[in-house]
Design a protein around this motif. Structure first.
Motif, PDB file in Angstrom:
ATOM      1  N   LEU A  71       0.825  -1.293   0.103  1.00  0.00           N
ATOM      2  CA  LEU A  71      -0.062  -0.046   0.187  1.00  0.00           C
ATOM      3  C   LEU A  71       0.895   1.152   0.019  1.00  0.00           C
ATOM      4  O   LEU A  71       1.790   1.435   0.923  1.00  0.00           O
ATOM      5  CB  LEU A  71      -0.992   0.021   1.189  1.00  0.00           C
ATOM      6  N   PRO A  72       0.663   2.059  -0.954  1.00  0.00           N
ATOM      7  CA  PRO A  72       1.570   3.373  -1.118  1.00  0.00           C
ATOM      8  C   PRO A  72       1.685   4.236  -0.178  1.00  0.00           C
ATOM      9  O   PRO A  72       2.656   4.537   0.598  1.00  0.00           O
ATOM     10  CB  PRO A  72       1.085   3.945  -2.402  1.00  0.00           C
ATOM     11  N   LEU A  73       0.564   4.509   0.748  1.00  0.00           N
ATOM     12  CA  LEU A  73       0.587   5.588   1.798  1.00  0.00           C
ATOM     13  C   LEU A  73       1.301   4.706   2.718  1.00  0.00           C
ATOM     14  O   LEU A  73       2.061   5.478   3.715  1.00  0.00           O
ATOM     15  CB  LEU A  73      -0.950   5.850   2.217  1.00  0.00           C
ATOM     16  N   HIS A  74       1.030   3.457   3.125  1.00  0.00           N
ATOM     17  CA  HIS A  74       1.574   2.906   4.406  1.00  0.00           C
ATOM     18  C   HIS A  74       3.365   2.821   4.076  1.00  0.00           C
ATOM     19  O   HIS A  74       4.014   2.962   5.027  1.00  0.00           O
ATOM     20  CB  HIS A  74       1.209   1.312   4.286  1.00  0.00           C
ATOM     21  N   LYS A  75       3.746   2.776   2.857  1.00  0.00           N
ATOM     22  CA  LYS A  75       5.116   2.641   2.670  1.00  0.00           C
ATOM     23  C   LYS A  75       5.726   4.151   2.837  1.00  0.00           C
ATOM     24  O   LYS A  75       6.612   4.163   3.480  1.00  0.00           O
ATOM     25  CB  LYS A  75       5.390   2.239   1.354  1.00  0.00           C
ATOM     26  N   ALA A  76       4.695   5.293   2.509  1.00  0.00           N
ATOM     27  CA  ALA A  76       5.345   6.675   2.304  1.00  0.00           C
ATOM     28  C   ALA A  76       5.582   6.866   4.106  1.00  0.00           C
ATOM     29  O   ALA A  76       6.420   7.513   4.634  1.00  0.00           O
ATOM     30  CB  ALA A  76       4.438   7.359   1.867  1.00  0.00           C
ATOM     31  N   CYS A  77       4.435   6.279   4.820  1.00  0.00           N
ATOM     32  CA  CYS A  77       4.581   6.548   6.111  1.00  0.00           C
ATOM     33  C   CYS A  77       5.421   5.824   6.945  1.00  0.00           C
ATOM     34  O   CYS A  77       6.191   6.518   7.984  1.00  0.00           O
ATOM     35  CB  CYS A  77       3.062   6.259   6.906  1.00  0.00           C
ATOM     36  N   ARG A  78       5.855   4.751   6.633  1.00  0.00           N
ATOM     37  CA  ARG A  78       6.808   3.868   7.248  1.00  0.00           C
ATOM     38  C   ARG A  78       7.988   4.337   6.988  1.00  0.00           C
ATOM     39  O   ARG A  78       9.104   4.506   8.199  1.00  0.00           O
ATOM     40  CB  ARG A  78       6.963   2.380   6.501  1.00  0.00           C
ATOM     41  N   PHE A  79       8.360   5.031   6.055  1.00  0.00           N
ATOM     42  CA  PHE A  79       9.967   5.875   5.633  1.00  0.00           C
ATOM     43  C   PHE A  79       9.673   7.320   6.241  1.00  0.00           C
ATOM     44  O   PHE A  79      11.023   7.931   5.740  1.00  0.00           O
ATOM     45  CB  PHE A  79      10.349   5.425   4.347  1.00  0.00           C
ATOM     46  N   GLY A  80       8.522   7.797   6.481  1.00  0.00           N
ATOM     47  CA  GLY A  80       8.916   9.226   7.023  1.00  0.00           C
ATOM     48  C   GLY A  80       8.753  10.356   5.824  1.00  0.00           C
ATOM     49  O   GLY A  80       9.166  11.234   5.804  1.00  0.00           O
ATOM     50  N   ASN A  81       8.376   9.856   4.284  1.00  0.00           N
ATOM     51  CA  ASN A  81       8.484  10.615   3.403  1.00  0.00           C
ATOM     52  C   ASN A  81       7.133  11.603   3.258  1.00  0.00           C
ATOM     53  O   ASN A  81       6.292  11.001   2.605  1.00  0.00           O
ATOM     54  CB  ASN A  81       8.329   9.565   1.985  1.00  0.00           C
ATOM     55  N   VAL A  82       7.324  12.564   3.886  1.00  0.00           N
ATOM     56  CA  VAL A  82       6.571  13.489   4.155  1.00  0.00           C
ATOM     57  C   VAL A  82       6.010  13.946   2.738  1.00  0.00           C
ATOM     58  O   VAL A  82       4.529  14.128   2.609  1.00  0.00           O
ATOM     59  CB  VAL A  82       6.949  14.696   4.883  1.00  0.00           C
ATOM     60  N   ALA A  83       6.769  14.237   1.823  1.00  0.00           N
ATOM     61  CA  ALA A  83       6.076  14.928   0.433  1.00  0.00           C
ATOM     62  C   ALA A  83       5.197  13.826  -0.403  1.00  0.00           C
ATOM     63  O   ALA A  83       4.129  14.094  -0.537  1.00  0.00           O
ATOM     64  CB  ALA A  83       7.280  15.140  -0.616  1.00  0.00           C
ATOM     65  N   LYS A 129       9.105   5.278  15.390  1.00  0.00           N
ATOM     66  CA  LYS A 129      10.564   6.017  14.877  1.00  0.00           C
ATOM     67  C   LYS A 129      11.321   5.161  13.939  1.00  0.00           C
ATOM     68  O   LYS A 129      12.293   6.044  13.317  1.00  0.00           O
ATOM     69  CB  LYS A 129      11.450   6.216  16.243  1.00  0.00           C
ATOM     70  N   THR A 130      11.153   3.997  13.811  1.00  0.00           N
ATOM     71  CA  THR A 130      12.100   3.122  13.074  1.00  0.00           C
ATOM     72  C   THR A 130      11.914   3.613  11.665  1.00  0.00           C
ATOM     73  O   THR A 130      10.779   4.057  10.987  1.00  0.00           O
ATOM     74  CB  THR A 130      11.477   1.614  13.134  1.00  0.00           C
ATOM     75  N   ASN A 131      13.184   3.471  10.946  1.00  0.00           N
ATOM     76  CA  ASN A 131      13.304   3.777   9.453  1.00  0.00           C
ATOM     77  C   ASN A 131      13.296   5.304   9.252  1.00  0.00           C
ATOM     78  O   ASN A 131      13.052   5.743   8.017  1.00  0.00           O
ATOM     79  CB  ASN A 131      12.274   3.057   8.636  1.00  0.00           C
ATOM     80  N   LYS A 132      13.455   6.252  10.048  1.00  0.00           N
ATOM     81  CA  LYS A 132      13.208   7.630  10.032  1.00  0.00           C
ATOM     82  C   LYS A 132      14.456   8.456  10.435  1.00  0.00           C
ATOM     83  O   LYS A 132      15.010   7.929  11.804  1.00  0.00           O
ATOM     84  CB  LYS A 132      12.141   8.262  10.526  1.00  0.00           C
ATOM     85  N   SER A 133      14.968   9.399   9.846  1.00  0.00           N
ATOM     86  CA  SER A 133      16.343   9.974  10.326  1.00  0.00           C
ATOM     87  C   SER A 133      15.412  11.042  11.534  1.00  0.00           C
ATOM     88  O   SER A 133      14.608  11.320  11.516  1.00  0.00           O
ATOM     89  CB  SER A 133      16.803  10.832   9.258  1.00  0.00           C
ATOM     90  N   ASP A 134      16.538  11.641  12.260  1.00  0.00           N
ATOM     91  CA  ASP A 134      16.019  12.511  13.079  1.00  0.00           C
ATOM     92  C   ASP A 134      15.646  13.707  12.597  1.00  0.00           C
ATOM     93  O   ASP A 134      14.916  14.382  13.105  1.00  0.00           O
ATOM     94  CB  ASP A 134      17.400  12.781  14.373  1.00  0.00           C
ATOM     95  N   LYS A 135      16.441  14.173  11.530  1.00  0.00           N
ATOM     96  CA  LYS A 135      15.929  15.221  10.948  1.00  0.00           C
ATOM     97  C   LYS A 135      14.316  15.357  10.454  1.00  0.00           C
ATOM     98  O   LYS A 135      13.621  16.201  10.637  1.00  0.00           O
ATOM     99  CB  LYS A 135      16.663  15.649   9.548  1.00  0.00           C
ATOM    100  N   VAL A 136      14.036  14.100   9.814  1.00  0.00           N
ATOM    101  CA  VAL A 136      12.711  13.762   9.458  1.00  0.00           C
ATOM    102  C   VAL A 136      11.655  13.809  10.839  1.00  0.00           C
ATOM    103  O   VAL A 136      10.585  14.546  10.681  1.00  0.00           O
ATOM    104  CB  VAL A 136      12.184  12.587   8.821  1.00  0.00           C
ATOM    105  N   LEU A 137      12.178  12.986  11.947  1.00  0.00           N
ATOM    106  CA  LEU A 137      11.290  13.224  13.098  1.00  0.00           C
ATOM    107  C   LEU A 137      11.085  14.573  13.826  1.00  0.00           C
ATOM    108  O   LEU A 137      10.096  14.590  14.346  1.00  0.00           O
ATOM    109  CB  LEU A 137      11.891  12.086  14.057  1.00  0.00           C
ATOM    110  N   GLN A 138      12.154  15.302  13.546  1.00  0.00           N
ATOM    111  CA  GLN A 138      11.842  16.654  14.241  1.00  0.00           C
ATOM    112  C   GLN A 138      11.421  18.010  13.046  1.00  0.00           C
ATOM    113  O   GLN A 138      11.415  18.972  13.878  1.00  0.00           O
ATOM    114  CB  GLN A 138      13.340  17.089  14.766  1.00  0.00           C
ATOM    115  N   SER A 139      10.886  17.339  11.973  1.00  0.00           N
ATOM    116  CA  SER A 139      10.304  18.515  11.314  1.00  0.00           C
ATOM    117  C   SER A 139       9.015  19.034  11.506  1.00  0.00           C
ATOM    118  O   SER A 139       8.126  17.878  11.916  1.00  0.00           O
ATOM    119  CB  SER A 139      10.533  18.000   9.893  1.00  0.00           C
ATOM    120  N   VAL A 140       8.497  20.022  11.226  1.00  0.00           N
ATOM    121  CA  VAL A 140       7.036  20.507  11.680  1.00  0.00           C
ATOM    122  C   VAL A 140       6.160  19.699  10.441  1.00  0.00           C
ATOM    123  O   VAL A 140       5.192  19.447  10.710  1.00  0.00           O
ATOM    124  CB  VAL A 140       7.214  22.068  11.268  1.00  0.00           C
TER     125      VAL A 140
END
Length: 73
Positions: free
Chosen positions: A1-13, A43-54
């Protein structure tokens, strides 16, 4: 599922794009019975930069607003 994959890796765009294209997908569950917001919140699979972004925290908020039944918000 595309949205699930984007969420898993923190791909905000990609999350933004997919939510605009198919709002029904925010309530779909994967084979582990997880909704996209569950994957975005881990938190898994995401960089600190992503996790801290608005943008990232904003996406979590929007998904939770669209799925109030999964939290006590």
């Amino acid at each position: 599922l595309p949205l699930h994959k984007a969420c898993r890796f923190g791909n905000v765009a990609a999350v933004k794009f997919l939510m605009v294209q198919n709002l029904a997908s925010v309530t779909m569950r994967n084979h582990k019975n997880e909704m996209p917001v569950h994957l975005l919140c881990i938190k898994t699979n995401k960089s600190d930069k992503v996790l801290q972004s608005v943008d990232y925290t904003g996406r979590i908020f929007r998904l939770l607003r669209q799925n109030p039944e999964i939290c006590d918000c």
